[in-house]
Each structure stands twice: as C-alpha cells, then as structure tokens.
Scaffold this active site. Structure first.
Site, PDB file in Angstrom:
ATOM      1  CG  LEU A  90      -9.622   1.637  -7.906  1.00  0.00           C
ATOM      2  CD1 LEU A  90      -9.843   1.897  -6.423  1.00  0.00           C
ATOM      3  CD2 LEU A  90      -8.391   2.404  -8.392  1.00  0.00           C
TER       4      LEU A  90
ATOM      5  CG  ASP B 171     -16.572   3.793  -3.898  1.00  0.00           C
ATOM      6  OD1 ASP B 171     -17.250   2.918  -4.476  1.00  0.00           O
ATOM      7  OD2 ASP B 171     -16.910   4.993  -3.857  1.00  0.00           O
ATOM      8  CB  ALA B 172     -13.762   3.092  -7.680  1.00  0.00           C
TER       9      ALA B 172
ATOM     10  CB  THR C 298      -0.895   0.002   1.263  1.00  0.00           C
ATOM     11  OG1 THR C 298      -1.441  -1.298   1.452  1.00  0.00           O
ATOM     12  CG2 THR C 298      -2.014   1.010   1.133  1.00  0.00           C
ATOM     13  CB  ILE C 299       3.723   2.291   2.126  1.00  0.00           C
ATOM     14  CG1 ILE C 299       2.959   2.248   3.457  1.00  0.00           C
ATOM     15  CG2 ILE C 299       4.760   3.418   2.119  1.00  0.00           C
ATOM     16  CD1 ILE C 299       3.822   1.923   4.673  1.00  0.00           C
TER      17      ILE C 299
ATOM     18  CD  GLU D 202      -5.052  -6.180   3.369  1.00  0.00           C
ATOM     19  OE1 GLU D 202      -4.055  -6.294   2.660  1.00  0.00           O
ATOM     20  OE2 GLU D 202      -5.007  -6.063   4.604  1.00  0.00           O
TER      21      GLU D 202
ATOM     22  CE  LYS E  62      -3.748  -2.547   4.080  1.00  0.00           C
ATOM     23  NZ  LYS E  62      -2.463  -2.717   3.404  1.00  0.00           N
TER      24      LYS E  62
ATOM     25  CG  HIS F 133      -3.379  -6.731   7.825  1.00  0.00           C
ATOM     26  ND1 HIS F 133      -3.238  -6.483   6.490  1.00  0.00           N
ATOM     27  CD2 HIS F 133      -2.312  -6.179   8.425  1.00  0.00           C
ATOM     28  CE1 HIS F 133      -2.122  -5.804   6.293  1.00  0.00           C
ATOM     29  NE2 HIS F 133      -1.545  -5.608   7.457  1.00  0.00           N
TER      30      HIS F 133
ATOM     31  NE  ARG G  43       3.931  -0.863   7.819  1.00  0.00           N
ATOM     32  CZ  ARG G  43       5.142  -0.482   7.455  1.00  0.00           C
ATOM     33  NH1 ARG G  43       5.717   0.564   8.008  1.00  0.00           N
ATOM     34  NH2 ARG G  43       5.792  -1.109   6.521  1.00  0.00           N
TER      35      ARG G  43
END
Ligand code: 5RP
Ligand code: MG
Length: 218
Positions: A72, A67-68, A36-37, A112, A64, A136, A139
């Site tokens: 995506l 929406d859409a 993600t980062i 997730e 993660k 998960h 962090r």
C-alpha cells in the site's frame, strides 16, 4: 515551538466535488489530504488527481492502513503522496514495511491514533524510525459527544516528549485552537470546517489568524 501548518482533509464522496473545494482552498492551506472516505470511494485515482491539481503541495494519503504496509505504501507514494497514514492498531511489522518504502521515496508514514494505543507503542514506532503521528478524535466519537480534554492534552505532550511530531484533527474549528496552545503541533487537519463552509477561504484565514496569534513570533 514551530508554527503549525494547516491541512485540508477531503472526505468527499465524489472526486469532482473534492477538486472543486481544492480549487477554492489550495492557495490557503499547506497540506492537502486525500481523505479515507474519498479514497474508498474513488480509489488510487484520488491521490493521482490531487497530485496533478496541486503539484507543489504536500499530499497525504489518509488510508489508515492496517496490513500490507509495503504494497500500500508503494501504491500511495507511486501515485504522488508524500505521507501515508497507518492505523495505530496495525502490527509493528506493517509500520516497519511501510516506513522502509517511505524512505525509498523520500516520503513519510504517519501513525493515526484512534482508540487503544500506549506510550510503549509510541516508543516502538519512534524506534522503528517513525517521526509523525496524528492525534485523532473520530467523527463518530465526536458525534456521540466526545470533547477534547486534559487527558488528550497530556497524552499529546507525552507523545511530543517521545519525539513524535503531532498533527491534530477531528472536527477542529478555528475557535478550538486555543485549547492546544501548550502543544507543539506540526499541523491542524480540518475537513468539514473548511470544505463545508459557506466561505472556505475566509475560514482558512481564521485558522491562520489563530495559528499566528497563538504560535507566531511573540
Ligand atoms: C476522519 C478523518 C478526517 O479526515 C479528519 O477527522 C478531518 O476531518 P474533520 O475536520 O471533518 O473531522 O480522517 O477519520
Ligand atoms: Mg482524514
């Protein structure tokens, strides 16, 4: 139980740094994740670059998505991802749209699991065709002291009973794996334990040794 796979999560803030670690680790892991980062920093190009660098690996776009789902998923799978993550808080409509696109690409959606979700949600994802989830420990939750516990293990078992294949992540190290010995895990996802190591290949070997000792042929 099947033997869990090892997934490398790349949560770097530069694609160049991520690709250096991929060069060190790609032969030692089964799955490579555009984290993600990394994706928020480098965009879709991160997925494209990892596909090019690892033509034969499973590539995950850990976006993660909330929406859409259709748009995506098109972006992720056209860029070369095999799996894309959707956050558990997303509406079922987003999951369904993402899953439809995944099917067109012979790809998969992973849900997730962070924060609030229920086993009824999990049944609805399964009924919609989803077969994978990621359990998960975030962090920030880890940094604020959250440990793995019995409640996690019993929720993992309940998810397996529903039929979802589970990947497990969140600051996981080789010495954590015995905790999960009763769980039928599809993969363990490690980011900092691998990419932050002084000798990344050695840590990958420690993961595989533990995986084989716990889940290998008896
Ligand atoms: C965080 C993530 C990370 O990719 C995942 O937690 C693996 O990284 P680490 O082993 O460093 O926790 O998706 O949201
Ligand atoms: Mg990730």
């Amino acid at each position: 139980m099947s033997i869990p796979l090892l997934q490398l999560a790349l949560d770097h803030t530069s694609l160049q740094a991520a690709q250096r670690d991929v060069a060190l680790l790609r032969d030692h892991v089964d799955i490579v994740e555009a984290g993600t980062i990394l994706c928020l920093t480098e965009g879709l190009n991160a997925v494209r670059a990892l596909r090019e660098q690892c033509p034969d690996k499973i590539i995950v776009a850990d976006w993660k998505v909330a929406d859409a789902g259709e748009t995506l998923a098109q972006q992720a799978f056209n860029a070369g991802a095999n799996w894309m993550t959707i956050i558990c808080a997303a509406p079922l409509a987003t999951v369904i749209k993402g899953h439809e696109v995944a099917q067109q690409h012979n790809a998969e959606i992973q849900i997730e699991l962070f924060g609030n979700w229920t086993l009824d949600d999990a049944r609805a994802w399964y009924a919609a065709g989803i077969r994978q989830a990621i359990y998960h420990r975030g962090r920030d939750a880890q940094a604020s002291g959250q440990q793995w516990g019995e409640a996690d293990l019993s929720r993992m078992k309940a998810l397996s009973d529903i039929g979802l294949e589970l990947s497990i992540t969140g600051g996981v190290t080789p010495s954590d794996l015995p905790l999960f010995k009763e769980i039928n895990a599809k993969a363990f996802i490690a980011g900092r334990a691998l990419a932050g190591a002084a000798n990344p290949a050695q840590v990958a070997a420690e993961f595989h040794a533990q995986i084989h000792a716990i889940w290998g042929e008896k």
